[in-house]
Motif scaffolding. Structure first.
Motif, short mmCIF file in Angstrom:
data_model
loop_
_atom_site.label_atom_id
_atom_site.label_comp_id
_atom_site.label_asym_id
_atom_site.label_seq_id
_atom_site.Cartn_x
_atom_site.Cartn_y
_atom_site.Cartn_z
N SER A 538 -27.45 -11.38 -17.05
CA SER A 538 -27.30 -10.18 -17.23
C SER A 538 -28.36 -8.99 -17.25
O SER A 538 -29.39 -9.23 -17.95
N ALA A 582 -21.22 -10.44 -10.31
CA ALA A 582 -19.93 -9.56 -10.58
C ALA A 582 -20.72 -8.38 -11.18
O ALA A 582 -21.91 -8.49 -11.80
N ALA A 584 -19.53 -5.33 -14.49
CA ALA A 584 -18.54 -5.07 -15.27
C ALA A 584 -19.11 -4.09 -16.33
O ALA A 584 -20.07 -3.51 -16.34
N GLY A 587 -18.53 -5.81 -20.74
CA GLY A 587 -18.66 -7.34 -20.48
C GLY A 587 -18.33 -8.25 -21.84
O GLY A 587 -18.01 -7.74 -22.86
N VAL A 618 -13.82 -4.56 -14.11
CA VAL A 618 -14.78 -5.68 -13.66
C VAL A 618 -14.51 -5.64 -12.03
O VAL A 618 -13.43 -4.91 -11.45
N SER A 619 -15.52 -6.61 -11.41
CA SER A 619 -15.39 -6.70 -10.19
C SER A 619 -14.70 -8.06 -9.83
O SER A 619 -14.52 -8.72 -10.65
N TYR A 622 -15.48 -11.34 -11.11
CA TYR A 622 -16.22 -11.41 -12.64
C TYR A 622 -15.62 -12.79 -13.20
O TYR A 622 -16.44 -13.37 -14.15
N THR A 625 -17.45 -15.88 -12.07
CA THR A 625 -18.93 -15.72 -12.62
C THR A 625 -19.09 -16.32 -13.94
O THR A 625 -20.11 -17.04 -14.32
N TYR A 700 -7.87 -5.57 -17.45
CA TYR A 700 -9.02 -5.77 -16.64
C TYR A 700 -8.73 -4.89 -15.18
O TYR A 700 -8.10 -5.75 -14.03
#
Length: 887
Positions: A538, A582, A584, A587, A618-619, A622, A625, A700
């Motif tokens: 991260s 991803a 976020a 997170g 988030v994408s 996410y 991942t 989300y």
């Protein structure tokens, strides 16, 4: 030559020549007097001298005894108390030097106890006891809001509420607000750096009562809306980025792309909020934020003579009036204040005080051990004490002398313990959790040295008083006649047994507490966090508004922000070694924030009474991942992240359990932030508030529907984290060379950091408990060994009358087992009451856990029985003839 001179000087200090001469003259006088008596009876001069010497005793023994007495009982009138004390110290020193083994054991035992206490106190003093680095810090308070409708107890303020409290309160003489954004610092010829900023209101430094150590504070015009951009640096950033150069004052840097003048540097001890690198004027008005956005911290200073209770009463009245005036945003909201000290350290106070109490108990056990050793040594010195009394030494003089000896031992142990604590400080600091507040204060200072001195003196008095009294009131006739065979009375034997029983009980209490903490920690580690932290890296990124417009009127498009995020994800996914990528907001293991929402088709709820839910933007990749499984429906897909895609959302299990008990969540629609989104999937719960906290309802949404300029990039990789970070830095620099990355870590490290405080408490408590158990084992071994040594005649009589060796073994083990069982039983009983102080530190285990109590009982019984076995075996090897002949 030099060594001989030093030796002569030391001998002269210990035994002055003038004293030796006086003693020799006194001895010769008495010998001559006795010789004259024998000559008068008709003996020859030679026979008279021999008879006088035989009657007088060995001259060397008498001379040594007189030298000792001359130090504790000065004969000259008017001797100063300092001279008496120095004489006592000399005698004590000589006595301890003659017993190096005994002295080494006692000093080492005390060094362990005092050193551990000193190290622990350095943490307690630095974190809990040292005043905050503000003027009249006891008057400072932190202000919070709570929400009765949603069950929250500690929330930040909104900007409008802050101004209302500032204008309406009657108990605070100053009020300031702040919030802590991340800022990108850029300079010519240096890499960009992401720093922790604090935007503060105009009264911030005045309320805290602090001024910069270098330069100046903000000018009035710089604090107003539209004022010149200026900054004050933290001392840490001043050293790390600018090398401590005082000419930095007046230099211009870029913060978030804005040219900013450095006007001051704060003192090293000023760190509020903690880890802040740079302070900027907030430049806000009453309309700078919405009343429903609670994102600022508020600090105030009480007026002189105003109590905290009165402050809270005034805040409650203000909150009640705001509820009536602004029902949509403030209904159910209260306000309260706590001292800034409590706000800073209240969360860690119980565990630190518990650890300090545990290590004090370890020292108490060590003192009991030393007291027993001194009592045993005192029994071997009964004849010496009797001779001193016979020669005129008062009881107070003897008590003083033996106390000085005990203090000399304790001060030596304290000095060695202080050295151990100082040398082990680096190890202690490395073990402290990063989240521990005010950890930068921990170290050996004047307060810690004073504590060590007081503790050493108190320890010496504690373990030295009983042996001193024991020696000073010995039976003179019996001591002179029997010497060391006079033994102990049954009362004194019971007293020693009681001390050892208490020693074992204290160790059992500590081991029970340590066992509960260990079991609690093991239970916590078995908790499933809801995501797979393995192989996930991260890094945090903050896009400056000067290059990435973030106009709220155009939200949620934010075209430049979305373009950068899309390009970043595309580059990361195509990088060799990265499996998934991803981005976020909030997170894993980040509690984040909550927002109101409405479920369409449900009965209408008044705006101020709407429920709130945790938001995790988030994408689409996410969940893949982080290995978060989709339980129902589908995950977010790449097509959902386009600006023109229908708004969709994913919810967690906790959300379904609370709001869709008997209904199908898929297809339901939620309204939030002006958008209506359809629920397309349900994912597994993630414990983002920590492993010990149950998951709360969360939603989300995607970045296309809720973009943010600050976010975390998460990548799944099987390569080394450092290599991945270098690649991410290169990717980011290719997209924007002025962007800084921060917060680089792995999710495994972040998961470990979330339980660091509990691990620290468990490890330290376990170490103290192990040390206490070891000391108590040595204590019962010492008592049983001493008892066996004093009872050799008894064992010889028993064996001469037909007792077998196994009978003697059983007798000794029975005595030791009785002490062990009494100590274990008492310890378990005390532990039942003591463990209630552990309740807040336990997770998933009862403080009455029967398995822990049983295991500790068996462990304590085993080690104490083993400690009794060696003395018992030695008792079986006693030769009856030798024992009887010796007696």
């Amino acid at each position: 030559m030099l060594f001989r001179k030093l030796r002569r000087r030391l001998r002269g200090w210990l035994v002055p020549d003038s004293v030796d001469a006086e003693i020799d003259r006194e001895i010769r006088f008495h010998l001559e007097m006795r010789a004259a008596e024998y000559r008068a009876k008709g003996l020859s001069p030679g026979d008279a001298v021999k008879a006088a010497e035989k009657r007088f005793g060995k001259v060397e023994l008498v001379r040594g005894e007189c030298q000792r007495l001359s130090r504790i009982h000065p004969s000259r009138k008017g001797d100063a108390s300092v001279s008496v004390l120095l004489a006592d110290i000399r005698v004590a020193f000589r006595s301890l030097v003659k017993s190096p083994g005994f002295t080494a054991v006692v000093v080492a035992t005390l060094a362990l106890g005092i050193g551990a206490n000193t190290a622990m106190f350095s943490v307690v003093e630095g974190v809990l006891l040292r005043p905050l680095p503000f003027a009249a810090s006891d008057q400072l308070v932190m202000l919070w809001q709570n929400d009765r409708l949603r069950g929250t107890t500690q929330e930040n303020f909104s900007i409008p509420d802050f101004f209302d409290v500032r204008d309406r309160n009657e108990v605070l003489q100053g009020l300031a607000l702040l919030w802590t954004p991340s800022l990108t610092l850029t300079e010519a010829r240096q890499d960009p750096l992401l720093v922790s900023g604090a935007r503060v209101s105009k009264t911030y430094f005045d309320v805290l009562g602090v001024t910069p150590a270098l330069g100046r504070s903000f000018l009035p015009e710089e604090r107003e809306l539209g004022g010149n951009p200026v900054a004050i640096l933290s001392h840490r950033l001043f050293l790390s980025r600018f090398g401590g150069d005082p000419t930095v004052i007046g230099r211009r840097i870029e913060l978030e792309g804005v040219s900013t003048e450095i006007v001051g540097v704060m003192a090293p001890e000023f760190r509020f909020p903690s880890r802040t690198d740079v302070w900027l004027p907030a430049q806000i008005t009453e309309t700078s934020g919405s009343r429903g956005n609670h994102g600022v911290l508020v600090v105030g200073r009480r007026r002189d003579g105003v109590s905290l209770e009165r402050v809270n009463a005034n805040l409650e009245a203000i909150a009640a009036s705001l509820e009536v005036e602004y029902r949509d945003d403030n209904e159910g909201r209260g306000m309260w204040a706590e001292s800034m000290t409590d706000a800073t350290v209240a969360s860690v106070r119980p565990s630190l005080l518990l650890l300090q109490g545990a290590v004090l108990l370890v020292l108490l056990i060590a003192c009991v051990n030393v007291a027993n050793l001194l009592v045993a040594r005192a029994l071997s010195r009964q004849q010496e004490a009797a001779i001193r009394s016979a020669m005129g030494a008062a009881r107070s003089v003897l008590v003083r002398q033996y106390l000085v000896e005990a203090l000399l031992l304790s001060l030596s142990g304290g000095l060695l313990g202080l050295f151990v604590a100082y040398r082990g400080m680096d190890l202690l600091l490395a073990s402290l959790p990063p989240s521990l507040p005010r950890v930068f204060n921990v170290g050996v200072n004047g307060n810690v040295l004073l504590f060590s001195l007081v503790l050493s003196v108190a320890t010496g008095v504690f373990f030295g008083l009983a042996p001193a009294l024991r020696l000073s009131r010995g039976n003179l006739v019996a001591s002179l006649r029997e010497g060391e065979r006079s033994g102990e009375s049954s009362a004194r034997q019971r007293a020693r047994a009681v001390l050892v029983t208490l020693e074992i009980a204290g160790a059992v209490v500590l081991v029970v507490c340590a066992g509960l903490l260990i079991e609690s920690f093991r239970t916590l580690l078995r908790v499933d966090p809801g995501f797979d932290a393995a192989n996930v890296v991260s890094v945090d990124i903050q896009l400056p508004e000067t290059r990435y417009p973030q106009d709220r009127d155009s939200w949620p498009r934010w075209t430049e922000v979305r373009q950068f995020q899309n390009a970043l994800l595309e580059q990361a996914r195509s990088t060799p070694g990265i499996d998934f990528a991803a981005i976020a907001i909030n997170g894993p293991l980040d509690p984040g924030w909550t927002s109101r929402f409405v479920i369409e088709g449900r009965p209408e709820v008044a705006p101020g009474q709407q429920d709130e839910v945790r938001v995790r933007v988030v994408s689409p990749d996410y969940f893949r991942t982080l290995g978060i499984p989709i339980l129902r429906g589908r995950s977010l897909e790449p097509g959902d992240d386009r600006d023109d895609s229908p708004p969709v959302i994913v919810v967690n299990e906790a959300f379904v359990r609370r709001y869709f008990v008997d209904e199908e969540p898929l297809g339901a629609r939620l309204s939030q932030w002006g958008l209506t989104r359809e629920i397309v999937g349900v994912v597994r719960d993630v414990r983002f508030r920590g492993l010990q906290e149950e998951a709360q309802p969360a939603i989300y949404p995607t970045f296309s529907q809720a973009p943010f300029a600050g976010f975390s990039l998460l990548v799944h990789t099987l390569e080394e984290p450092e290599a991945v970070f270098a690649r991410l830095r290169a990717i980011t620099a290719a997209l924007d060379r002025d962007l800084a990355l921060s917060g680089f870590t792995t999710l495994e490290l972040r998961l470990a950091a979330s339980v660091a405080e509990r691990r620290f408490t468990m490890n330290l408590f376990g170490a103290f408990a192990g040390l206490a158990l070891l000391l108590s084992t040595l204590g019962i071994y010492g008592v049983m060994s001493f008892s066996v040594g004093r009872r050799q005649h008894e064992f010889g009589v028993r064996m001469s009358l037909g007792a077998a060796r196994r009978d003697v073994l059983r007798l000794v083990l029975t005595d030791g087992s009785r002490l062990a069982l009494l100590g274990i039983g008492l310890g378990l009983l005390v532990a039942v009451f003591v463990t209630r102080f552990l309740q807040s530190l336990l997770y998933g285990v009862s403080r009455f856990d029967p398995v822990t109590f049983l295991v500790v009982s068996l462990l304590a019984a085993t080690v104490t029985i083993l400690a009794c076995t060696l003395p018992a075996l030695r008792a079986t090897r006693v030769d009856p003839l030798v024992a009887l002949r010796h007696e």
